[in-house]
Every structure is written in C-alpha cells, then in structure tokens.
Design a protein around this motif. Structure first.
Motif, PDB file in Angstrom:
ATOM      1  N   SER A 148     -18.185  40.401  17.851  1.00 51.21           N
ATOM      2  CA  SER A 148     -17.156  40.319  16.812  1.00 51.21           C
ATOM      3  C   SER A 148     -17.515  39.261  15.775  1.00 51.21           C
ATOM      4  CB  SER A 148     -15.809  39.949  17.421  1.00 51.21           C
ATOM      5  OG  SER A 148     -15.383  40.940  18.309  1.00 51.21           O
ATOM      6  N   THR A 149     -17.187  39.557  14.525  1.00 52.96           N
ATOM      7  CA  THR A 149     -17.331  38.547  13.491  1.00 52.96           C
ATOM      8  C   THR A 149     -16.178  37.548  13.600  1.00 52.96           C
ATOM      9  OG1 THR A 149     -16.191  39.971  11.912  1.00 52.96           O
ATOM     10  CG2 THR A 149     -18.603  40.034  11.911  1.00 52.96           C
ATOM     11  N   ILE A 150     -16.388  36.355  13.082  1.00 55.95           N
ATOM     12  CA  ILE A 150     -15.382  35.298  13.211  1.00 55.95           C
ATOM     13  C   ILE A 150     -14.166  35.605  12.342  1.00 55.95           C
ATOM     14  CG2 ILE A 150     -14.973  32.844  12.812  1.00 55.95           C
ATOM     15  CD1 ILE A 150     -17.998  32.513  13.636  1.00 55.95           C
ATOM     16  N   ARG A 203      -9.125  31.732   8.051  1.00 57.19           N
ATOM     17  CA  ARG A 203      -7.685  31.443   8.029  1.00 57.19           C
ATOM     18  C   ARG A 203      -7.188  30.840   9.343  1.00 57.19           C
ATOM     19  NH1 ARG A 203      -5.612  33.088   3.359  1.00 57.19           N
ATOM     20  NH2 ARG A 203      -6.801  34.617   2.181  1.00 57.19           N
ATOM     21  N   GLU A 204      -8.004  30.895  10.382  1.00 60.83           N
ATOM     22  CA  GLU A 204      -7.650  30.291  11.669  1.00 60.83           C
ATOM     23  C   GLU A 204      -8.858  29.535  12.192  1.00 60.83           C
ATOM     24  OE1 GLU A 204      -6.630  33.469  14.263  1.00 60.83           O
ATOM     25  OE2 GLU A 204      -4.810  34.006  13.177  1.00 60.83           O
ATOM     26  N   PRO A 205      -8.632  28.448  12.921  1.00 60.62           N
ATOM     27  CA  PRO A 205      -9.788  27.709  13.446  1.00 60.62           C
ATOM     28  C   PRO A 205     -10.550  28.551  14.475  1.00 60.62           C
ATOM     29  CG  PRO A 205      -7.721  26.476  13.751  1.00 60.62           C
ATOM     30  CD  PRO A 205      -7.361  27.822  13.253  1.00 60.62           C
ATOM     31  N   PRO A 206     -11.842  28.690  14.337  1.00 60.07           N
ATOM     32  CA  PRO A 206     -12.619  29.429  15.335  1.00 60.07           C
ATOM     33  C   PRO A 206     -12.925  28.526  16.531  1.00 60.07           C
ATOM     34  CG  PRO A 206     -14.057  28.689  13.583  1.00 60.07           C
ATOM     35  CD  PRO A 206     -12.666  28.240  13.211  1.00 60.07           C
ATOM     36  N   ASP A 207     -13.101  29.141  17.685  1.00 65.10           N
ATOM     37  CA  ASP A 207     -13.451  28.404  18.898  1.00 65.10           C
ATOM     38  C   ASP A 207     -14.961  28.493  19.076  1.00 65.10           C
ATOM     39  OD1 ASP A 207     -13.468  27.080  21.276  1.00 65.10           O
ATOM     40  OD2 ASP A 207     -12.688  28.750  22.469  1.00 65.10           O
ATOM     41  N   SER A 252     -14.062  27.821   3.987  1.00 69.64           N
ATOM     42  CA  SER A 252     -13.394  27.169   5.117  1.00 69.64           C
ATOM     43  C   SER A 252     -12.232  26.286   4.696  1.00 69.64           C
ATOM     44  CB  SER A 252     -14.396  26.301   5.886  1.00 69.64           C
ATOM     45  OG  SER A 252     -15.535  27.009   6.263  1.00 69.64           O
ATOM     46  N   VAL A 253     -12.029  26.071   3.410  1.00 75.93           N
ATOM     47  CA  VAL A 253     -11.129  25.011   2.945  1.00 75.93           C
ATOM     48  C   VAL A 253      -9.668  25.221   3.317  1.00 75.93           C
ATOM     49  CG1 VAL A 253     -12.642  24.201   1.084  1.00 75.93           C
ATOM     50  CG2 VAL A 253     -10.968  26.044   0.630  1.00 75.93           C
ATOM     51  N   LEU A 254      -9.274  26.442   3.674  1.00 70.28           N
ATOM     52  CA  LEU A 254      -7.886  26.665   4.082  1.00 70.28           C
ATOM     53  C   LEU A 254      -7.636  26.234   5.520  1.00 70.28           C
ATOM     54  CD1 LEU A 254      -7.053  30.108   2.412  1.00 70.28           C
ATOM     55  CD2 LEU A 254      -6.769  27.792   1.507  1.00 70.28           C
ATOM     56  N   ALA A 303     -32.106  31.478   0.522  1.00 66.65           N
ATOM     57  CA  ALA A 303     -30.753  31.500   1.078  1.00 66.65           C
ATOM     58  C   ALA A 303     -30.423  32.895   1.581  1.00 66.65           C
ATOM     59  CB  ALA A 303     -29.744  31.087   0.001  1.00 66.65           C
ATOM     60  N   HIS A 304     -29.512  32.941   2.544  1.00 70.39           N
ATOM     61  CA  HIS A 304     -28.939  34.218   2.970  1.00 70.39           C
ATOM     62  C   HIS A 304     -28.214  34.861   1.800  1.00 70.39           C
ATOM     63  CE1 HIS A 304     -25.525  36.608   4.558  1.00 70.39           C
ATOM     64  NE2 HIS A 304     -26.375  36.981   5.498  1.00 70.39           N
ATOM     65  N   GLY A 305     -27.479  34.062   1.048  1.00 72.60           N
ATOM     66  CA  GLY A 305     -26.852  34.527  -0.184  1.00 72.60           C
ATOM     67  C   GLY A 305     -25.425  35.013  -0.043  1.00 72.60           C
ATOM     68  N   ASP A 306     -24.944  35.207   1.191  1.00 67.20           N
ATOM     69  CA  ASP A 306     -23.567  35.664   1.393  1.00 67.20           C
ATOM     70  C   ASP A 306     -23.053  35.137   2.730  1.00 67.20           C
ATOM     71  OD1 ASP A 306     -21.253  36.972   0.597  1.00 67.20           O
ATOM     72  OD2 ASP A 306     -21.868  38.910   1.408  1.00 67.20           O
ATOM     73  N   LEU A 307     -23.270  33.853   2.974  1.00 66.76           N
ATOM     74  CA  LEU A 307     -22.957  33.261   4.270  1.00 66.76           C
ATOM     75  C   LEU A 307     -21.480  32.888   4.325  1.00 66.76           C
ATOM     76  CD1 LEU A 307     -24.762  32.449   6.807  1.00 66.76           C
ATOM     77  CD2 LEU A 307     -24.185  30.125   6.112  1.00 66.76           C
ATOM     78  N   HIS A 308     -20.705  33.745   4.930  1.00 65.73           N
ATOM     79  CA  HIS A 308     -19.277  33.490   5.118  1.00 65.73           C
ATOM     80  C   HIS A 308     -18.864  33.956   6.505  1.00 65.73           C
ATOM     81  CE1 HIS A 308     -18.521  37.734   4.423  1.00 65.73           C
ATOM     82  NE2 HIS A 308     -19.105  37.665   3.245  1.00 65.73           N
ATOM     83  N   TRP A 309     -17.588  33.747   6.829  1.00 66.03           N
ATOM     84  CA  TRP A 309     -17.106  33.929   8.202  1.00 66.03           C
ATOM     85  C   TRP A 309     -17.065  35.380   8.652  1.00 66.03           C
ATOM     86  CZ3 TRP A 309     -17.279  29.768  11.015  1.00 66.03           C
ATOM     87  CH2 TRP A 309     -17.207  28.527  10.374  1.00 66.03           C
TER      88      TRP A 309
END
Length: 198
Positions: free
Chosen positions: A34-36, A44-48, A139-141, A101-107
């Motif tokens: 699963s993606t984070i 929007r939620e802290p990942p473990d 991640s700022v939220l 760079a990967h160029g699209d590194l997000h959650w």
C-alpha cells in the motif's frame, strides 16, 4: 538506478513516434504494498514508519542524486519565468546545483511499512534537494511528520541548495493553487516561503 533505490523492476521499455509526437511506455513489476497516501500526494495523517524506512529513504535519495542522466525533470527556463511570478518577490533563479531526482516524490508514490518508490516516468535532472523539498512540502499539514522529514534528511534540506529547492517546489505548488489544486497547502507554504526568504 542502483540497488539502493527500492523500486519495481523495469521489465520492458518502448519508445516510438507518430508524426510530431513521441511516446514512451514502460512496464514494471506489479507492487501489492500500500502507498502511504492513497488518493492524493498530500499527507493528512501521520504514517507509522520505523527507523529502517527513514534510513532507506535517505539512502535512496542520495543514490538517486548520484545517477548521471541527460533526462530533465525541472528546466531552468521554467524557473526563470515562474519563480518571480509565483513567489511574488525578486529572486535569483540560478540553480546552485543540479542532481538527478525522482521528480515526483510524494506520499502517494511511497509504500510502507516497507519502502518502495513508485512512479518513475518523470525522473531526471532537477535542482539539488528537489525530491526532499517536495516530500517536505507535501507533509506540512502533519507538523510532526514534516519535522521528521526535516530531521531525517537534514543533510539535504538544511543547505543553501536545499533551501533553493524548497523555493522551487513552493513555486510549483503555488502555481497549482492558482488552478484550484492543493488549496490547503497555501498558508503553510507561504509561511515557509517567508521563513526562507527572511
């Protein structure tokens, strides 16, 4: 990409042209983890996530940055035009350092609890620190996770090049906000812009 970058195995790659259009198709192994984040890049939620995950991310970012490439993820011409426009301040747009760079590194492109980096069609040369800056901005939220991103990859972000990369990412995201996307990121991104440029 070196083995230090956990990603699906590329099985096949084809390019072709039709008239004035060029196409690229890549077939990767299917990933069942699963993606984070599931529906959007914003956290929007802290990942473990454990120390192994964070260490793996730091190692992967360093390994990606060291790969030579003639692919382009971010263009200087875009920065020359967009940074003054969307940041709203006079700014030197010359990139202090370029790396791959990967160029699209997000959650939504990272899996957990085991790290795999997905979605590789946009990788290429970008301002040094671009991937780290992008992940931090998405991640700022979730302030605790944003702080953890900053701590875990401080060797990338807490440098002049890393701060410039943050300005690049803020530029891109503020541009998306003008189109009605990522609206809830605007206030924290503007606060970060003010902190960097103070």
């Amino acid at each position: 990409m070196p083995p230090a970058v956990p990603r699906p195995r590329l099985r096949e790659r084809r390019t072709w042209t039709e008239g004035e259009h060029g196409y690229l198709a890549e077939l990767y192994d299917k990933i069942t983890a699963s993606t984070i984040a599931t529906h959007e890049p914003i956290l929007r939620e802290p990942p473990d996530l454990d120390h192994t995950w964070w260490d793996g991310l730091s190692t992967a970012l360093d390994a990606i940055a060291a790969v030579p490439s003639d692919r382009v993820a971010v263009r200087q011409e875009y920065l020359d035009r967009a940074m003054p426009q969307y940041l709203g301040i006079p700014i030197d747009t010359r990139v202090p350092a370029w790396t791959t760079a990967h160029g699209d590194l997000h959650w939504a492109n990272l899996t957990g609890p085991t790290l795999t980096v997905l979605d590789w069609e946009g990788w290429g040369v970008a301002p040094a620190g671009y991937d780290a800056a992008l992940l931090y901005s998405y991640s700022v939220l979730v302030p605790d996770t944003a702080a953890q991103v900053r701590h875990r990859i401080a060797h990338i972000l807490d440098t002049p090049a890393g701060q410039f990369a943050e300005l690049v990412v803020i530029t891109e995201l503020l541009q998306t906000i003008t189109r009605g996307d990522n609206l809830d990121l605007e206030e924290p991104l503007r606060r970060r812009l003010s902190a960097i440029t103070r």
